[in-house]
Design an enzyme around this catalytic site. Structure first.
Site, short mmCIF file in Angstrom:
data_model
loop_
_atom_site.label_atom_id
_atom_site.label_comp_id
_atom_site.label_asym_id
_atom_site.label_seq_id
_atom_site.Cartn_x
_atom_site.Cartn_y
_atom_site.Cartn_z
N HIS A 1 38.75 47.96 50.08
CA HIS A 1 38.84 47.54 51.49
C HIS A 1 39.30 46.09 51.55
O HIS A 1 39.30 45.38 50.55
CB HIS A 1 37.46 47.66 52.16
CG HIS A 1 36.45 46.73 51.57
ND1 HIS A 1 35.77 47.02 50.40
CD2 HIS A 1 36.03 45.49 51.96
CE1 HIS A 1 34.96 46.01 50.11
NE2 HIS A 1 35.11 45.07 51.03
N HIS B 1 42.09 40.05 50.86
CA HIS B 1 42.35 40.55 49.51
C HIS B 1 41.62 41.88 49.36
O HIS B 1 40.79 42.25 50.20
CB HIS B 1 41.85 39.56 48.45
CG HIS B 1 40.35 39.42 48.49
ND1 HIS B 1 39.72 38.56 49.37
CD2 HIS B 1 39.37 40.05 47.80
CE1 HIS B 1 38.41 38.67 49.22
NE2 HIS B 1 38.17 39.58 48.27
#
Length: 193
Positions: free
Chosen positions: A121, A37
């Site tokens: 990220h 995620h």
């Protein structure tokens, strides 16, 4: 008290491509692809009132167009004491705007201001002491070319993190579609665990 964060889900096709980078690094604990995620706003352990206010705020967030998201490289966090291998995410004005909106909603719900700078990220691995800076540098060099991976994010999600060592598994508690429709999400059901 649940541990919550908001984020963007990674489509299964992109997650599958990211799994090609698994392995070859001693001291790495690889994240399960289903747990990939992009965190927008980490909240940590929160009480039920804050969770309900956060859900309501996210459900009422302004309508927005789906976001184009591009993962554009491999990197690590931690410098001389690396702690994670990540796929970096290109920070666009739309992504920054979404992050800022989640920050405002979290603060209105009663959360303390976020103190860390937003570095979008996808965490691929968490590292222990065996993964020193030299080993991580070799891994990143030997991983080869990271061709950009692009997808369209059509909703944000409210995740809960189960108590475990190093995070995960993560559960989507509620989802909030973007689109320029009514802006309402699939909010938390207070009867669910």
């Amino acid at each position: 008290m649940p541990r919550l964060f908001t984020g963007l889900e990674i489509p299964s096709g992109i997650a599958e491509r990211l799994t090609l980078f698994r392995g070859g690094l001693p001291g790495a604990r690889w994240v399960e692809p289903s747990d990939y995620h992009i965190t927008l706003r980490f909240l940590g352990e929160v009480d039920g009132r804050l969770a309900a206010d956060l859900d309501a705020g996210l459900a009422e967030a302004r309508a927005r167009a789906p976001l184009t998201v591009t993962l554009d490289g491999l990197a690590s966090f931690g410098g001389d004491r690396p702690r994670a291998v990540i796929a970096s995410v290109r920070l666009t004005p739309d992504l920054a705007d979404l992050k800022e909106e989640h920050e405002r909603i979290a603060r209105r719900a009663g959360a303390e201001p976020e103190s860390r700078r937003f570095t979008p990220h996808v965490t691929l691995a968490r590292l222990n002491r065996e993964a020193d800076a030299g080993a991580v540098a070799r891994y990143l060099t030997e991983a080869g070319v990271f061709a950009p991976l692009t997808f369209t994010a059509e909703r944000a999600a409210l995740y809960s993190a189960r108590t475990s060592r190093g995070g995960g598994p993560y559960l989507v508690e509620a989802a909030y579609p973007f689109g320029l429709g009514d802006g309402l999400g699939d909010g938390l059901d207070e009867d669910e665990d």
